[in-house]
Design a protein around this motif. Structure first.
Motif, short mmCIF file in Angstrom:
data_model
loop_
_atom_site.label_atom_id
_atom_site.label_comp_id
_atom_site.label_asym_id
_atom_site.label_seq_id
_atom_site.Cartn_x
_atom_site.Cartn_y
_atom_site.Cartn_z
N GLU A 1 0.81 -1.20 0.00
CA GLU A 1 0.00 0.00 0.00
C GLU A 1 0.86 1.28 0.00
OE1 GLU A 1 -2.90 1.24 3.34
OE2 GLU A 1 -3.61 -0.64 2.46
N LEU A 2 1.94 1.23 0.80
CA LEU A 2 2.75 2.43 1.00
C LEU A 2 3.73 2.70 -0.13
CD1 LEU A 2 3.81 2.02 4.74
CD2 LEU A 2 2.38 3.82 3.78
N VAL A 3 4.24 1.64 -0.72
CA VAL A 3 5.36 1.82 -1.66
C VAL A 3 5.05 1.28 -3.06
CG1 VAL A 3 7.80 1.33 -2.08
CG2 VAL A 3 6.98 1.59 0.27
N ILE A 4 4.58 0.05 -3.12
CA ILE A 4 4.47 -0.59 -4.44
C ILE A 4 3.41 0.11 -5.30
CG2 ILE A 4 3.96 -2.75 -5.65
CD1 ILE A 4 5.06 -4.20 -3.13
N LEU A 5 2.24 0.28 -4.72
CA LEU A 5 1.17 0.93 -5.49
C LEU A 5 1.56 2.34 -5.94
CD1 LEU A 5 -2.36 0.10 -4.07
CD2 LEU A 5 -1.61 0.10 -6.45
N PRO A 6 2.03 3.20 -5.02
CA PRO A 6 2.40 4.55 -5.47
C PRO A 6 3.49 4.56 -6.54
CG PRO A 6 2.29 4.49 -3.09
CD PRO A 6 2.13 3.08 -3.56
N MET A 7 4.43 3.58 -6.47
CA MET A 7 5.49 3.57 -7.48
C MET A 7 4.98 3.02 -8.80
SD MET A 7 9.21 2.86 -5.93
CE MET A 7 10.05 4.18 -5.04
N ARG A 8 4.10 2.04 -8.72
CA ARG A 8 3.62 1.43 -9.96
C ARG A 8 2.49 2.25 -10.60
NH1 ARG A 8 5.88 -2.96 -12.09
NH2 ARG A 8 6.93 -4.39 -10.66
N ARG A 9 1.69 2.89 -9.74
CA ARG A 9 0.54 3.64 -10.27
C ARG A 9 0.53 5.06 -9.73
NH1 ARG A 9 -3.83 0.55 -11.71
NH2 ARG A 9 -4.46 2.50 -12.66
N PRO A 10 1.57 5.86 -10.05
CA PRO A 10 1.65 7.21 -9.46
C PRO A 10 0.43 8.06 -9.75
CG PRO A 10 3.27 6.92 -11.23
CD PRO A 10 2.67 5.58 -10.97
N GLU A 11 -0.24 7.79 -10.88
CA GLU A 11 -1.39 8.63 -11.26
C GLU A 11 -2.52 8.54 -10.23
OE1 GLU A 11 -0.58 5.78 -12.61
OE2 GLU A 11 -2.37 4.62 -13.08
N LEU A 12 -2.56 7.44 -9.46
CA LEU A 12 -3.62 7.28 -8.46
C LEU A 12 -3.33 8.06 -7.19
CD1 LEU A 12 -4.21 3.40 -8.70
CD2 LEU A 12 -5.38 5.24 -9.93
N PHE A 13 -2.10 8.58 -7.08
CA PHE A 13 -1.68 9.25 -5.85
C PHE A 13 -1.29 10.71 -6.06
CE2 PHE A 13 -1.37 4.80 -5.17
CZ PHE A 13 -1.60 4.60 -3.82
N SER A 14 -1.71 11.27 -7.19
CA SER A 14 -1.22 12.61 -7.49
C SER A 14 -2.22 13.71 -7.15
CB SER A 14 -0.83 12.69 -8.97
OG SER A 14 -1.94 12.35 -9.75
N ARG A 15 -3.44 13.35 -6.81
CA ARG A 15 -4.45 14.36 -6.47
C ARG A 15 -4.72 14.37 -4.98
NH1 ARG A 15 -8.73 16.14 -9.86
NH2 ARG A 15 -7.99 16.16 -12.00
N GLY A 16 -5.21 15.50 -4.52
CA GLY A 16 -5.65 15.56 -3.12
C GLY A 16 -4.50 15.44 -2.15
N ASN A 17 -4.84 15.42 -0.90
CA ASN A 17 -3.80 15.39 0.12
C ASN A 17 -3.78 14.11 0.92
OD1 ASN A 17 -2.08 17.55 0.07
ND2 ASN A 17 -3.66 18.93 0.85
N LEU A 18 -4.85 13.33 0.80
CA LEU A 18 -4.94 12.15 1.67
C LEU A 18 -4.02 11.04 1.21
CD1 LEU A 18 -8.75 12.05 2.42
CD2 LEU A 18 -6.89 12.64 3.98
N LEU A 19 -4.11 10.76 -0.07
CA LEU A 19 -3.28 9.68 -0.59
C LEU A 19 -2.02 10.27 -1.22
CD1 LEU A 19 -5.77 7.21 -2.29
CD2 LEU A 19 -4.77 7.13 -0.02
N ARG A 20 -1.02 10.43 -0.39
CA ARG A 20 0.25 10.96 -0.87
C ARG A 20 1.30 9.88 -0.73
NH1 ARG A 20 0.55 14.53 -4.36
NH2 ARG A 20 0.03 16.66 -3.85
#
Ligand code: ATP
Length: 269
Positions: free
Chosen positions: A31-50
């Motif tokens: 959740e913390l590393v793999i997803l954000p690195m593989r799917r950065p587009e899902l973590f680029s908006r808002g402030n909660l999912l950074r």
């Protein structure tokens, strides 16, 4: 050469499946590393999912922190840079600024990348008061400044992953920069059995070999201790065969090793 290893993702040779147990740890890292690195587009908006810039793995020695770090790079499709805190501070006195700049600019070029800092306490440990070496202090300050200076574009794709057996030695400023801390615990009996199954997957075991009995007999063992036990046990049939050959028996044909049994492990403890 202040870096002990730089490995591209396909060449690390360890994946999550090679690590026994630690399911919660793997889940958290996903959740913390793999997803954000593989799917950065899902973590680029808002402030909660950074995506987070820093993760700390802490726990007793030999519980698989280094192994997790390597497997994480494979799973995240990231390059892997490994540095060791004590090497950095002992070998590179004096050149702190140049060194950290080089490290971080190198990392930006390699992104997505995981910078694994083993023994993070010796690089970024609590301020050592009057007796602290000036070079250690400068190295730590430079490292933290460079870390803070990662541009936000890079911060999604550069992760500092620290590991330590001594989390209480870490400086508050470092703890703040490693906002996600994951405890890597010693395995319980069920998890020891899972780890043993991985180590012994390719070995010739006696039919009906009782993994659970062995797991129950190894209370307090880390993954690393279990590995060493398996290596010692696996050596026993080899030693027996060599002893027999020395006595003059079994010189005909290819040598055949007997299967491993529970007693080999108990005797090797
Ligand atoms: P230290 O804190 O002493 O640096 P560590 O937590 O980083 O230790 P590792 O170096 O990752 O531990 O583990 C040592 C060896 O033990 C690994 O190379 C691996 O062979 C084995 N090992 C430890 N835990 C596991 C596990 N859960 N599954 C498979 N192998 C493991």
């Amino acid at each position: 050469n202040f870096v002990s290893a730089v490995v591209p993702p396909g060449e690390i040779g360890v994946k999550f499946d090679d690590i026994g147990a630690l399911e919660d740890v793997k889940g958290a890292l996903n959740e913390l590393v793999i997803l954000p690195m593989r799917r950065p587009e899902l973590f680029s908006r808002g402030n909660l999912l950074r995506p987070c810039k820093g993760v700390l793995l802490f726990g007793p020695p030999g519980t698989g922190k280094t192994l997790l770090a390597k497997a994480l790079a494979t799973e995240a499709g990231a390059n892997f840079i490994s540095i060791t805190g004590s090497t950095l501070t002992s070998k590179w006195f004096g050149d702190a600024e140049k060194l950290t700049k080089a490290l971080f600019s190198f990392a930006s070029k390699l992104a997505p990348v995981i910078i694994f800092v083993d023994e993070v306490d010796s690089l970024l440990g609590a301020r050592g008061g009057a007796f602290e070496h000036e070079a250690t202090r400068r190295m730590r300050n430079e490292f933290m400044a460079a870390w803070d200076g990662l541009r936000s574009k890079d911060s999604q794709r550069i992760l500092i992953l620290g590991a330590t057996n001594r989390p209480f030695d870490l400086d508050d400023a470092v703890i703040r920069r490693l906002p996600r801390r994951i405890y890597v615990d010693l395995p319980d009996a069920v998890n020891r059995a899972k780890i043993l199954k991985i180590f012994l997957a390719l070995e010739n075991l006696e039919p009906g070999f009782q993994f659970e009995t062995l797991a129950n007999a190894t209370e307090g063992y880390s993954g690393s201790d279990l590995k060493n036990l398996c290596i010692s046990a696996a050596y026993r049939p080899v030693q027996e065969l060599l002893d027999e050959e020395k006595k003059g028996g079994r010189t005909d044909g290819a040598p055949i090793l007997r299967p491993l049994n529970l007693d080999d492990f108990i005797q090797s403890k």
